[in-house]
Design a protein around this motif. Structure first.
Motif, PDB file in Angstrom:
ATOM      1  N   LYS A  15       0.765  -1.128   0.116  1.00 20.19           N
ATOM      2  CA  LYS A  15      -0.047  -0.107   0.035  1.00 20.19           C
ATOM      3  C   LYS A  15       0.875   1.193  -0.062  1.00 20.19           C
ATOM      4  CE  LYS A  15      -4.102  -1.941  -0.145  1.00 20.19           C
ATOM      5  NZ  LYS A  15      -4.862  -1.420  -1.607  1.00 20.19           N
ATOM      6  N   ARG A  16       2.103   1.278   0.727  1.00 20.75           N
ATOM      7  CA  ARG A  16       2.809   2.356   0.790  1.00 20.75           C
ATOM      8  C   ARG A  16       3.393   2.547  -0.516  1.00 20.75           C
ATOM      9  NH1 ARG A  16       4.215   0.585   6.147  1.00 20.75           N
ATOM     10  NH2 ARG A  16       6.223  -0.762   5.057  1.00 20.75           N
ATOM     11  N   PHE A  17       3.796   1.500  -1.221  1.00 22.06           N
ATOM     12  CA  PHE A  17       4.430   1.658  -2.617  1.00 22.06           C
ATOM     13  C   PHE A  17       3.333   2.126  -3.559  1.00 22.06           C
ATOM     14  CE2 PHE A  17       5.278  -0.781  -6.821  1.00 22.06           C
ATOM     15  CZ  PHE A  17       6.588  -0.025  -6.803  1.00 22.06           C
ATOM     16  N   ALA A  18       2.139   1.579  -3.474  1.00 19.49           N
ATOM     17  CA  ALA A  18       0.915   2.287  -4.211  1.00 19.49           C
ATOM     18  C   ALA A  18       0.926   3.583  -4.027  1.00 19.49           C
ATOM     19  CB  ALA A  18      -0.484   1.637  -3.876  1.00 19.49           C
ATOM     20  N   LYS A  19       1.098   4.135  -2.773  1.00 19.25           N
ATOM     21  CA  LYS A  19       0.827   5.657  -2.461  1.00 19.25           C
ATOM     22  C   LYS A  19       2.006   6.359  -3.046  1.00 19.25           C
ATOM     23  CE  LYS A  19      -2.222   5.174   1.368  1.00 19.25           C
ATOM     24  NZ  LYS A  19      -2.446   5.681   3.032  1.00 19.25           N
ATOM     25  N   LEU A  20       3.062   5.670  -3.167  1.00 17.62           N
ATOM     26  CA  LEU A  20       4.356   6.501  -3.630  1.00 17.62           C
ATOM     27  C   LEU A  20       4.320   6.986  -5.187  1.00 17.62           C
ATOM     28  CD1 LEU A  20       7.324   7.527  -3.408  1.00 17.62           C
ATOM     29  CD2 LEU A  20       7.844   5.098  -3.725  1.00 17.62           C
ATOM     30  N   VAL A  21       3.679   5.722  -5.771  1.00 13.55           N
ATOM     31  CA  VAL A  21       3.560   5.787  -7.257  1.00 13.55           C
ATOM     32  C   VAL A  21       2.779   6.772  -7.690  1.00 13.55           C
ATOM     33  CG1 VAL A  21       3.011   4.406  -9.331  1.00 13.55           C
ATOM     34  CG2 VAL A  21       4.511   3.427  -7.696  1.00 13.55           C
ATOM     35  N   ARG A  25       3.407  10.111  -9.814  1.00 12.65           N
ATOM     36  CA  ARG A  25       2.506  10.273 -10.812  1.00 12.65           C
ATOM     37  C   ARG A  25       1.727  11.759 -10.936  1.00 12.65           C
ATOM     38  NH1 ARG A  25      -2.325  10.154 -12.399  1.00 12.65           N
ATOM     39  NH2 ARG A  25      -3.143   9.136 -10.513  1.00 12.65           N
ATOM     40  N   LYS A  26       1.037  12.096  -9.825  1.00 14.78           N
ATOM     41  CA  LYS A  26       0.291  13.302  -9.793  1.00 14.78           C
ATOM     42  C   LYS A  26       1.649  14.428  -9.603  1.00 14.78           C
ATOM     43  CE  LYS A  26      -3.888  11.566  -7.918  1.00 14.78           C
ATOM     44  NZ  LYS A  26      -4.619  11.340  -6.680  1.00 14.78           N
ATOM     45  N   GLU A  27       2.460  14.396  -8.954  1.00 16.12           N
ATOM     46  CA  GLU A  27       3.388  15.650  -8.956  1.00 16.12           C
ATOM     47  C   GLU A  27       3.890  15.706 -10.288  1.00 16.12           C
ATOM     48  OE1 GLU A  27       6.250  14.252  -5.862  1.00 16.12           O
ATOM     49  OE2 GLU A  27       4.952  14.858  -4.338  1.00 16.12           O
ATOM     50  N   HIS A  28       4.168  14.690 -11.160  1.00 20.15           N
ATOM     51  CA  HIS A  28       4.649  14.918 -12.480  1.00 20.15           C
ATOM     52  C   HIS A  28       3.693  15.204 -13.417  1.00 20.15           C
ATOM     53  CE1 HIS A  28       8.422  13.225 -10.648  1.00 20.15           C
ATOM     54  NE2 HIS A  28       9.044  13.794 -11.545  1.00 20.15           N
ATOM     55  N   ASP A  29       2.360  15.361 -13.281  1.00 25.09           N
ATOM     56  CA  ASP A  29       1.307  15.642 -14.065  1.00 25.09           C
ATOM     57  C   ASP A  29       1.122  14.788 -14.953  1.00 25.09           C
ATOM     58  OD1 ASP A  29      -1.135  17.159 -14.464  1.00 25.09           O
ATOM     59  OD2 ASP A  29       0.032  18.352 -15.835  1.00 25.09           O
ATOM     60  N   LEU A  30       1.312  13.314 -14.670  1.00 23.36           N
ATOM     61  CA  LEU A  30       1.274  12.516 -15.808  1.00 23.36           C
ATOM     62  C   LEU A  30       0.042  11.420 -15.571  1.00 23.36           C
ATOM     63  CD1 LEU A  30       5.041  11.149 -15.361  1.00 23.36           C
ATOM     64  CD2 LEU A  30       3.894  12.316 -17.405  1.00 23.36           C
ATOM     65  N   THR A  31      -0.638  10.897 -16.537  1.00 18.92           N
ATOM     66  CA  THR A  31      -1.487   9.872 -16.590  1.00 18.92           C
ATOM     67  C   THR A  31      -0.851   8.446 -16.426  1.00 18.92           C
ATOM     68  OG1 THR A  31      -1.899   9.596 -18.893  1.00 18.92           O
ATOM     69  CG2 THR A  31      -2.937  11.285 -18.149  1.00 18.92           C
ATOM     70  N   GLU A  34      -0.021   7.555 -20.126  1.00 16.80           N
ATOM     71  CA  GLU A  34       1.225   8.065 -20.481  1.00 16.80           C
ATOM     72  C   GLU A  34       2.515   7.544 -19.937  1.00 16.80           C
ATOM     73  OE1 GLU A  34       0.321  13.034 -20.986  1.00 16.80           O
ATOM     74  OE2 GLU A  34       0.530  12.155 -19.193  1.00 16.80           O
ATOM     75  N   ILE A  35       2.309   7.293 -18.659  1.00 17.28           N
ATOM     76  CA  ILE A  35       3.552   6.181 -17.739  1.00 17.28           C
ATOM     77  C   ILE A  35       3.556   5.047 -18.576  1.00 17.28           C
ATOM     78  CG2 ILE A  35       4.271   5.166 -15.880  1.00 17.28           C
ATOM     79  CD1 ILE A  35       3.049   7.489 -14.196  1.00 17.28           C
ATOM     80  N   ALA A  36       2.339   4.459 -18.730  1.00 12.58           N
ATOM     81  CA  ALA A  36       2.377   2.970 -19.416  1.00 12.58           C
ATOM     82  C   ALA A  36       3.149   3.244 -20.835  1.00 12.58           C
ATOM     83  CB  ALA A  36       1.126   2.486 -19.561  1.00 12.58           C
ATOM     84  N   ARG A  63      12.243   0.933 -14.651  1.00 10.74           N
ATOM     85  CA  ARG A  63      11.740   1.857 -15.772  1.00 10.74           C
ATOM     86  C   ARG A  63      10.762   2.865 -15.140  1.00 10.74           C
ATOM     87  NH1 ARG A  63       9.269  -1.762 -19.961  1.00 10.74           N
ATOM     88  NH2 ARG A  63      10.029  -3.594 -18.727  1.00 10.74           N
ATOM     89  N   LEU A  64       9.908   2.454 -14.127  1.00  7.85           N
ATOM     90  CA  LEU A  64       9.112   3.417 -13.471  1.00  7.85           C
ATOM     91  C   LEU A  64       9.782   4.430 -12.644  1.00  7.85           C
ATOM     92  CD1 LEU A  64       6.079   3.844 -13.045  1.00  7.85           C
ATOM     93  CD2 LEU A  64       5.956   2.035 -11.284  1.00  7.85           C
ATOM     94  N   ALA A  65      10.729   3.958 -11.950  1.00  4.91           N
ATOM     95  CA  ALA A  65      11.439   4.901 -10.904  1.00  4.91           C
ATOM     96  C   ALA A  65      12.151   6.048 -11.899  1.00  4.91           C
ATOM     97  CB  ALA A  65      12.676   4.295 -10.331  1.00  4.91           C
ATOM     98  N   ALA A  66      12.473   5.718 -13.070  1.00  5.52           N
ATOM     99  CA  ALA A  66      13.030   6.580 -14.166  1.00  5.52           C
ATOM    100  C   ALA A  66      12.126   7.617 -14.651  1.00  5.52           C
ATOM    101  CB  ALA A  66      13.760   5.928 -14.984  1.00  5.52           C
ATOM    102  N   VAL A  67      11.077   7.183 -15.045  1.00  3.21           N
ATOM    103  CA  VAL A  67       9.941   8.140 -15.332  1.00  3.21           C
ATOM    104  C   VAL A  67       9.396   9.055 -14.238  1.00  3.21           C
ATOM    105  CG1 VAL A  67       7.771   8.107 -16.309  1.00  3.21           C
ATOM    106  CG2 VAL A  67       9.190   6.460 -17.257  1.00  3.21           C
ATOM    107  N   LEU A  68       9.371   8.678 -12.945  1.00  5.75           N
ATOM    108  CA  LEU A  68       8.875   9.317 -12.051  1.00  5.75           C
ATOM    109  C   LEU A  68       9.890  10.261 -11.220  1.00  5.75           C
ATOM    110  CD1 LEU A  68       6.435   6.692 -10.516  1.00  5.75           C
ATOM    111  CD2 LEU A  68       5.765   8.541 -11.959  1.00  5.75           C
ATOM    112  N   GLY A  69      11.139  10.200 -11.877  1.00  5.45           N
ATOM    113  CA  GLY A  69      12.177  10.718 -10.981  1.00  5.45           C
ATOM    114  C   GLY A  69      12.659  10.447  -9.617  1.00  5.45           C
ATOM    115  N   ILE A  70      12.459   9.051  -9.297  1.00  5.41           N
ATOM    116  CA  ILE A  70      12.544   8.725  -8.018  1.00  5.41           C
ATOM    117  C   ILE A  70      14.043   7.817  -8.109  1.00  5.41           C
ATOM    118  CG2 ILE A  70      11.834   6.987  -6.155  1.00  5.41           C
ATOM    119  CD1 ILE A  70       9.029   7.461  -7.148  1.00  5.41           C
ATOM    120  N   ASN A  71      14.839   7.966  -7.241  1.00  3.72           N
ATOM    121  CA  ASN A  71      16.023   7.314  -6.980  1.00  3.72           C
ATOM    122  C   ASN A  71      15.811   5.898  -7.159  1.00  3.72           C
ATOM    123  OD1 ASN A  71      17.954   5.823  -4.822  1.00  3.72           O
ATOM    124  ND2 ASN A  71      18.909   7.356  -5.462  1.00  3.72           N
ATOM    125  N   GLU A  72      16.372   5.018  -7.767  1.00  3.51           N
ATOM    126  CA  GLU A  72      16.386   3.651  -8.186  1.00  3.51           C
ATOM    127  C   GLU A  72      16.528   2.657  -7.140  1.00  3.51           C
ATOM    128  OE1 GLU A  72      18.837   2.471 -11.439  1.00  3.51           O
ATOM    129  OE2 GLU A  72      17.385   3.465 -12.854  1.00  3.51           O
TER     130      GLU A  72
END
Length: 84
Positions: A15-21, A25-31, A34-36, A63-72
């Motif tokens: 659940k924490r992982f889901a909230k992080l993603v 996603r919202k902070e980067h204004d992505l749908t 778009e991420i998919a 790949r998801l971390a890179a798109v979301l700008g999160i440290n891998e």
């Protein structure tokens, strides 16, 4: 997919992982679409991650971390693939 009981540590981590993603996603204004498209997965996987706490495989996490700008490394720890 992991098997867990609601209220277990694994469930809470998912659940924490889901909230992080979702938050990133919202902070980067992505749908989800778009991420998919950017990470090469079906949009339904993004829904599973954010709604059900599904943790994708290691490669998709990177790949998801890179798109979301999160440290891998941090992202993989949140996904349960690495110890901090």
């Amino acid at each position: 997919m992991s098997s867990y009981q609601p209220g277990s540590q694994a469930h809470l981590a998912d659940k924490r992982f889901a909230k992080l993603v979702t938050r990133a996603r919202k902070e980067h204004d992505l749908t989800n679409k778009e991420i998919a498209e950017q990470i090469g997965v079906d949009q339904s996987l993004m829904t599973l991650i954010q709604k059900n706490g599904h943790v994708p495989n290691h490669d998709i996490c990177l790949r998801l971390a890179a798109v979301l700008g999160i440290n891998e490394d941090s992202f993989l720890v949140m996904a349960g693939y690495a110890n901090d």
